[in-house]
Design a protein around this motif. Structure first.
Motif, PDB file in Angstrom:
ATOM      1  N   LYS A 104       1.645  10.874   1.284  1.00  0.00           N
ATOM      2  CA  LYS A 104       0.968   9.600   1.106  1.00  0.00           C
ATOM      3  C   LYS A 104      -0.328   9.841   0.342  1.00  0.00           C
ATOM      4  O   LYS A 104      -1.086  10.723   0.687  1.00  0.00           O
ATOM      5  N   ALA A 105      -0.534   9.067  -0.678  1.00  0.00           N
ATOM      6  CA  ALA A 105      -1.773   9.108  -1.454  1.00  0.00           C
ATOM      7  C   ALA A 105      -2.140   7.663  -1.767  1.00  0.00           C
ATOM      8  O   ALA A 105      -1.870   7.172  -2.850  1.00  0.00           O
ATOM      9  N   GLU A 106      -2.695   7.010  -0.816  1.00  0.00           N
ATOM     10  CA  GLU A 106      -2.986   5.579  -0.937  1.00  0.00           C
ATOM     11  C   GLU A 106      -4.479   5.353  -1.013  1.00  0.00           C
ATOM     12  O   GLU A 106      -5.214   5.819  -0.161  1.00  0.00           O
ATOM     13  N   GLU A 107      -4.914   4.683  -2.034  1.00  0.00           N
ATOM     14  CA  GLU A 107      -6.328   4.345  -2.152  1.00  0.00           C
ATOM     15  C   GLU A 107      -6.586   2.885  -1.837  1.00  0.00           C
ATOM     16  O   GLU A 107      -7.728   2.463  -1.756  1.00  0.00           O
ATOM     17  N   ALA A 108      -5.531   2.101  -1.682  1.00  0.00           N
ATOM     18  CA  ALA A 108      -5.703   0.673  -1.370  1.00  0.00           C
ATOM     19  C   ALA A 108      -6.237   0.525   0.055  1.00  0.00           C
ATOM     20  O   ALA A 108      -5.828   1.235   0.964  1.00  0.00           O
ATOM     21  N   LEU A 109      -7.153  -0.409   0.195  1.00  0.00           N
ATOM     22  CA  LEU A 109      -7.731  -0.684   1.507  1.00  0.00           C
ATOM     23  C   LEU A 109      -6.983  -1.824   2.194  1.00  0.00           C
ATOM     24  O   LEU A 109      -6.474  -2.725   1.529  1.00  0.00           O
ATOM     25  N   PRO A 110      -6.957  -1.818   3.512  1.00  0.00           N
ATOM     26  CA  PRO A 110      -6.325  -2.938   4.235  1.00  0.00           C
ATOM     27  C   PRO A 110      -7.267  -4.137   4.247  1.00  0.00           C
ATOM     28  O   PRO A 110      -8.136  -4.248   5.097  1.00  0.00           O
TER      29      PRO A 110
END
Length: 151
Positions: free
Chosen positions: A144-150
């Motif tokens: 997982k390489a997620e930069e999006a914020l919730p």
């Protein structure tokens, strides 16, 4: 600091960064001018720091990624500053993080292959100042390489 409209704009933009202000406006059911003003305000206040291209390093021939956990000789007053300044000059270092604890710094390094990595390690990494200990972790897979914020 952010209202519901700002969050909607950011959610849509995170899911598709190629959207223009007009396209964002359409998805958020607002005017293009209002979307542009909101984006400009979030840029001016530092909420949006910029936009960037995500490059697949493997597609460019970099097949090896290694994370180095470095402990510095903290008896030297400038250990962190000297080390980080020198590490920034290595083009294959894609990320530098500092920590509190046993490990002081983590370097992320990319290389074309193991021979290239070995050359980088021997000729550039091991010459960095103030290293007391170093541990290499070779990346096998990025899960997982997620930069999006919730938002």
């Amino acid at each position: 600091m952010l209202d519901d409209l700002d969050r909607r704009i950011l959610r849509h933009w995170q899911s598709d960064p190629s959207l223009s202000p007009a396209e964002l406006a359409e998805r958020c059911t607002i005017t293009p001018g209002k979307a542009a003003r909101r984006i400009n305000r979030m840029q001016e206040t530092g909420i949006i720091e910029g936009t960037s291209a995500v490059i697949d390093w493997a597609a460019l021939g970099y097949s090896v990624e290694v994370s180095l956990r470095v402990t510095l000789d903290k008896t030297q007053a400038r250990a962190f500053d000297d080390f980080i300044e020198a590490a920034r000059a290595i083009p294959e270092v894609t990320e530098i993080q500092t920590f509190l604890g046993r490990v002081d710094v983590r370097l992320n390094i990319i290389a074309r292959d193991m021979a290239h990595y070995q050359d980088i390690y021997r000729s550039r990494v091991l010459t960095l100042p103030h290293i007391a200990d170093i541990e290499a972790l070779m990346q096998i897979a990025r899960i997982k390489a997620e930069e999006a914020l919730p938002l």
